[in-house]
Design an enzyme around this catalytic site. Sequence first.
Site, mmCIF file in Angstrom:
data_model
loop_
_atom_site.group_PDB
_atom_site.id
_atom_site.type_symbol
_atom_site.label_atom_id
_atom_site.label_comp_id
_atom_site.label_asym_id
_atom_site.label_seq_id
_atom_site.Cartn_x
_atom_site.Cartn_y
_atom_site.Cartn_z
ATOM 1 N N GLU A 12 9.812 -16.805 -88.769
ATOM 2 C CA GLU A 12 9.281 -15.536 -89.288
ATOM 3 C C GLU A 12 10.152 -14.996 -90.429
ATOM 4 O OE1 GLU A 12 7.786 -12.765 -86.370
ATOM 5 O OE2 GLU A 12 8.709 -11.105 -87.469
ATOM 6 N N ASP A 103 3.236 0.200 -85.971
ATOM 7 C CA ASP A 103 3.727 1.545 -85.676
ATOM 8 C C ASP A 103 3.454 2.423 -86.882
ATOM 9 O OD1 ASP A 103 4.976 1.125 -83.093
ATOM 10 O OD2 ASP A 103 6.346 -0.197 -84.195
ATOM 11 N N PHE A 211 18.213 -2.646 -84.044
ATOM 12 C CA PHE A 211 16.897 -3.263 -83.804
ATOM 13 C C PHE A 211 16.507 -3.140 -82.326
ATOM 14 C CE2 PHE A 211 16.973 -6.711 -87.396
ATOM 15 C CZ PHE A 211 16.806 -5.708 -88.332
ATOM 16 N N HIS A 261 9.909 -19.358 -81.655
ATOM 17 C CA HIS A 261 9.608 -18.666 -82.913
ATOM 18 C C HIS A 261 10.883 -17.925 -83.318
ATOM 19 C CE1 HIS A 261 6.897 -16.513 -85.731
ATOM 20 N NE2 HIS A 261 7.603 -15.427 -85.452
HETATM 21 P P1 FAD Z 1 -0.461 -3.203 -78.615
HETATM 22 O O1 FAD Z 1 -0.697 -4.528 -78.008
HETATM 23 O O2 FAD Z 1 -1.653 -2.391 -79.001
HETATM 24 O O3 FAD Z 1 0.442 -2.380 -77.598
HETATM 25 C C1 FAD Z 1 1.155 -1.204 -78.011
HETATM 26 C C2 FAD Z 1 1.289 -0.233 -76.840
HETATM 27 O O4 FAD Z 1 0.003 0.302 -76.519
HETATM 28 C C3 FAD Z 1 1.813 -0.863 -75.541
HETATM 29 O O5 FAD Z 1 2.631 0.080 -74.911
HETATM 30 C C4 FAD Z 1 0.549 -1.136 -74.752
HETATM 31 O O6 FAD Z 1 0.795 -1.152 -73.349
HETATM 32 C C5 FAD Z 1 -0.318 0.050 -75.167
HETATM 33 N N1 FAD Z 1 -1.760 -0.244 -75.104
HETATM 34 C C6 FAD Z 1 -2.384 -1.353 -75.540
HETATM 35 N N2 FAD Z 1 -3.712 -1.278 -75.305
HETATM 36 C C7 FAD Z 1 -3.921 -0.074 -74.720
HETATM 37 C C8 FAD Z 1 -5.080 0.594 -74.234
HETATM 38 N N3 FAD Z 1 -6.294 0.033 -74.297
HETATM 39 N N4 FAD Z 1 -4.928 1.843 -73.692
HETATM 40 C C9 FAD Z 1 -3.695 2.426 -73.615
HETATM 41 N N5 FAD Z 1 -2.562 1.827 -74.054
HETATM 42 C C10 FAD Z 1 -2.672 0.605 -74.598
HETATM 43 N N6 FAD Z 1 5.443 -4.389 -86.572
HETATM 44 C C11 FAD Z 1 5.126 -4.220 -87.876
HETATM 45 O O7 FAD Z 1 5.003 -3.071 -88.336
HETATM 46 N N7 FAD Z 1 4.912 -5.293 -88.711
HETATM 47 C C12 FAD Z 1 4.999 -6.561 -88.262
HETATM 48 O O8 FAD Z 1 4.789 -7.506 -89.026
HETATM 49 C C13 FAD Z 1 5.342 -6.800 -86.889
HETATM 50 N N8 FAD Z 1 5.412 -8.039 -86.380
HETATM 51 C C14 FAD Z 1 5.676 -8.223 -85.050
HETATM 52 C C15 FAD Z 1 5.690 -9.513 -84.528
HETATM 53 C C16 FAD Z 1 5.962 -9.735 -83.188
HETATM 54 C C17 FAD Z 1 5.964 -11.144 -82.648
HETATM 55 C C18 FAD Z 1 6.245 -8.634 -82.322
HETATM 56 C C19 FAD Z 1 6.566 -8.854 -80.869
HETATM 57 C C20 FAD Z 1 6.220 -7.343 -82.829
HETATM 58 C C21 FAD Z 1 5.926 -7.113 -84.184
HETATM 59 N N9 FAD Z 1 5.869 -5.829 -84.732
HETATM 60 C C22 FAD Z 1 5.557 -5.647 -86.064
HETATM 61 C C23 FAD Z 1 6.132 -4.664 -83.896
HETATM 62 C C24 FAD Z 1 4.831 -4.071 -83.307
HETATM 63 O O9 FAD Z 1 3.995 -3.637 -84.350
HETATM 64 C C25 FAD Z 1 5.189 -2.911 -82.401
HETATM 65 O O10 FAD Z 1 5.849 -3.382 -81.253
HETATM 66 C C26 FAD Z 1 4.053 -1.981 -82.043
HETATM 67 O O11 FAD Z 1 4.620 -0.822 -81.426
HETATM 68 C C27 FAD Z 1 3.050 -2.544 -81.052
HETATM 69 O O12 FAD Z 1 2.222 -3.486 -81.596
HETATM 70 P P2 FAD Z 1 1.324 -4.416 -80.610
HETATM 71 O O13 FAD Z 1 0.490 -5.250 -81.469
HETATM 72 O O14 FAD Z 1 2.166 -5.060 -79.604
HETATM 73 O O15 FAD Z 1 0.444 -3.259 -79.908
#
Ligand code: FAD
Length: 280
Positions: A12, A103, A211, A261
């Site tokens: 990444e 976020d 981080f 990864h």
């Molecule tokens: P989700 O899967 O939507 O989950 C986020 C939160 O919402 C969790 O607490 C979950 O339990 C809750 N949730 C999910 N669905 C529901 C629902 N239906 N009802 C109520 N609550 C719910 N951030 C960036 O800005 N840019 C990036 O490129 C980036 N790359 C990343 C790559 C990886 C591999 C990882 C692990 C993280 C990355 N992040 C990135 C960080 C990520 O954007 C944050 O962790 C963000 O807060 C959550 O994204 P998510 O896709 O996991 O969200």
Amino acid sequence: MSSFSKESFSLEFFPPRDQAGRERLVSTAKQLQIINPSYVSVTFGAGGSTREGTAETVRLFSRMGYEAAPHLSCIGADRDSICQILDAYRAEGVKRLVALRGDLPSGMGVVSSDLRHASDLVKLVREHSGDWFHIEVAAYPEMHPQAQGFEQDIEHFVQKVRAGADSAITQYFFNPDAYFSFVDSVRAKGVDIPIVPGIMPITNHTQLVRFSQMCGAEIPRWIRLRLAEFGDDRQSIRQFGTEVVTRLCQELIDNGAPGIHFYTLNNAEATLSIWENLSY
Ligand code: FAD
């Protein structure tokens, strides 16, 4: 038997901010070619702040012969703009995406769009682009920092998979039990997609602490204490970091992780040192 092979690594990167960063990235990417990663992924800034930078960096990697996967986040975005991005990537031959909620940047408090969770984005990608993209989603072995509890967080992960995710990359962690326990929990709910550990090399104590506070990753006490003791001795930090993270990766590989990864942070050296130590 382990399914791990030399094709099981992915890397990444983040989009460089300027020309000097671009040159450094090209040099890093050349050094990491030896790993022969199955794909490289490129992060996406909160609220779409690096939208063009992500696309440009994906093109740069494609020109270098890598399969490149853009990250795409949906929080604060509307459906039309996401569909435009999907169409543009498809037209350029991109076949893999990392689909995230993301976020909101501080100050952007209200979400007007109905794309509130990563599962909404995965659903939209499937509705709009069918099976064109291989969709990666994020997984949190130590729980997402905003989650109400493990059970709910796991249920939300399962929703992303049911919406159409093909595989997952985890947030980084240093305790392999957290990973294996997470995998067992989601397997018990019928999830059978690969869940690839995301691995953060340790090179800088202050940065790692910062981080980890943001993303909810736990640095075990003994690692924190050792790192603190090294103070400004960067060479000792790197050497210790390489040992610790190599051992973590080896344990993951030996016990069935389907891939690794690496969060390279656009640096080659730490990732290469770990990779060179691994046997599989
Ligand atoms: P989700 O899967 O939507 O989950 C986020 C939160 O919402 C969790 O607490 C979950 O339990 C809750 N949730 C999910 N669905 C529901 C629902 N239906 N009802 C109520 N609550 C719910 N951030 C960036 O800005 N840019 C990036 O490129 C980036 N790359 C990343 C790559 C990886 C591999 C990882 C692990 C993280 C990355 N992040 C990135 C960080 C990520 O954007 C944050 O962790 C963000 O807060 C959550 O994204 P998510 O896709 O996991 O969200």
